[in-house]
Design a protein around this motif. Structure first.
Motif, PDB file in Angstrom:
ATOM      1  N   LEU A 130       0.719   6.775  -6.783  1.00 18.24           N
ATOM      2  CA  LEU A 130      -0.310   7.794  -6.951  1.00 18.24           C
ATOM      3  C   LEU A 130       0.276   9.198  -6.853  1.00 18.24           C
ATOM      4  O   LEU A 130      -0.052  10.078  -7.655  1.00 18.24           O
ATOM      5  N   ARG A 131       1.122   9.395  -5.878  1.00 13.32           N
ATOM      6  CA  ARG A 131       1.734  10.722  -5.714  1.00 13.32           C
ATOM      7  C   ARG A 131       2.579  11.070  -6.932  1.00 13.32           C
ATOM      8  O   ARG A 131       2.503  12.196  -7.444  1.00 13.32           O
ATOM      9  N   TYR A 157       0.831  -1.203   0.000  1.00 17.82           N
ATOM     10  CA  TYR A 157       0.000   0.000   0.000  1.00 17.82           C
ATOM     11  C   TYR A 157       0.871   1.260   0.000  1.00 17.82           C
ATOM     12  O   TYR A 157       0.500   2.276  -0.585  1.00 17.82           O
ATOM     13  N   THR A 176       1.926   1.687  -3.615  1.00 19.23           N
ATOM     14  CA  THR A 176       0.872   2.217  -4.476  1.00 19.23           C
ATOM     15  C   THR A 176       0.579   3.683  -4.156  1.00 19.23           C
ATOM     16  O   THR A 176       0.253   4.464  -5.059  1.00 19.23           O
ATOM     17  N   ALA A 177       0.707   4.066  -2.888  1.00 22.08           N
ATOM     18  CA  ALA A 177       0.534   5.476  -2.532  1.00 22.08           C
ATOM     19  C   ALA A 177       1.638   6.322  -3.173  1.00 22.08           C
ATOM     20  O   ALA A 177       1.385   7.434  -3.667  1.00 22.08           O
ATOM     21  N   HIS A 204      -5.918   9.567  -1.974  1.00 20.72           N
ATOM     22  CA  HIS A 204      -5.200   8.294  -1.918  1.00 20.72           C
ATOM     23  C   HIS A 204      -5.940   7.233  -1.104  1.00 20.72           C
ATOM     24  O   HIS A 204      -6.099   6.088  -1.559  1.00 20.72           O
ATOM     25  N   LEU A 238      -7.318   3.673  -2.455  1.00 22.54           N
ATOM     26  CA  LEU A 238      -6.779   2.410  -1.944  1.00 22.54           C
ATOM     27  C   LEU A 238      -7.841   1.603  -1.203  1.00 22.54           C
ATOM     28  O   LEU A 238      -7.922   0.381  -1.362  1.00 22.54           O
ATOM     29  N   LEU A 249      -3.220  14.112  -2.802  1.00 17.37           N
ATOM     30  CA  LEU A 249      -2.989  13.277  -1.626  1.00 17.37           C
ATOM     31  C   LEU A 249      -4.290  12.916  -0.908  1.00 17.37           C
ATOM     32  O   LEU A 249      -4.421  11.798  -0.392  1.00 17.37           O
TER      33      LEU A 249
END
Length: 217
Positions: free
Chosen positions: A124-125, A117, A120-121, A134, A138, A131
């Motif tokens: 995304l960033r 996780y 994946t965060a 996110h 998720l 933010l």
């Protein structure tokens, strides 16, 4: 319970054997004595690596949820496709072990694979996703993927019809909708993820646009 002085089996072998039992005999058949018999050891040997049955099932869930590879995709505007592939990988792994699917409700990937996780965060960033979205993404991805895969896993093997119990005379409108659908269960799953992700981003853009307009006014 006292533990033997020397391990007779490995942790990996124990998890693999547990999955074999659940795959072939079902989740209800799984127990510590059954596992020990399968491995050809006494039950106390299992306690070299696991405190109890619950810890073994958590390891089984971790093995299944972590079996799929991370997608190889660079961060960018097409970031939702990263999650489509990620979801498909998890779905495939769950459906490969249908009898074990319910375990993933009790032992969620977020509790077992938190490092994934974080990755994946970071993706995304790096893709420019705000933010504050996110966690929404998720959390939603896990719920959609686990829910959809579990629903499919619980259906009788070989059932391909999306609505198998339809009566075309009693449900004529639904029957027409089914005839008009050209997507398989897998393709419907993909589109479900895309609708969710692009919907989140569309809502974020609309909210930002409204806030900008209010500030300008």
């Amino acid at each position: 319970m006292p533990r033997p002085s020397k391990p007779l089996i490995s942790r990996a072998a124990t998890v693999a054997a547990s999955i074999e039992i659940i795959d072939s005999e079902g989740l209800d058949a799984f127990s510590m004595p059954r596992l020990a018999k399968h491995l050809g050891v006494q039950a106390p040997s299992l306690y070299h690596h696991f405190a109890d049955k619950s810890e073994i099932l958590a390891a089984v869930a971790r093995s299944i949820a972590g079996a799929g590879p991370m997608p190889r995709r660079r961060p960018g505007p097409d970031w939702p496709e990263f999650f489509v592939t990620l979801g498909l990988n998890l779905r495939k792994s769950i459906l490969r072990h249908r009898n074990a699917a319910p375990i993933l409700i009790q032992y969620l990937p977020r509790d077992l694979l938190i490092g994934t996780y974080e990755e994946t965060a970071q993706f995304l960033r790096a893709s420019g996703v705000p933010l504050h979205l996110h966690v929404r993404i998720l959390d939603g991805m896990e719920r959609i993927t686990i829910g959809a895969a579990l629903t499919e896993a619980m259906r009788p093997t070989g059932t391909r019809a999306i609505f198998p119990n339809i009566d075309r005379e009693m449900q004529p409108t639904l029957a027409e909708a089914i005839d008009a659908n050209e997507l398989t269960s897998k393709q419907l799953f993909e589109e479900m993820i895309r609708c969710f992700l692009y919907g989140v981003m569309r809502e974020a853009r609309e909210t930002a646009s409204v806030e900008t307009s209010e500030v300008s006014a």
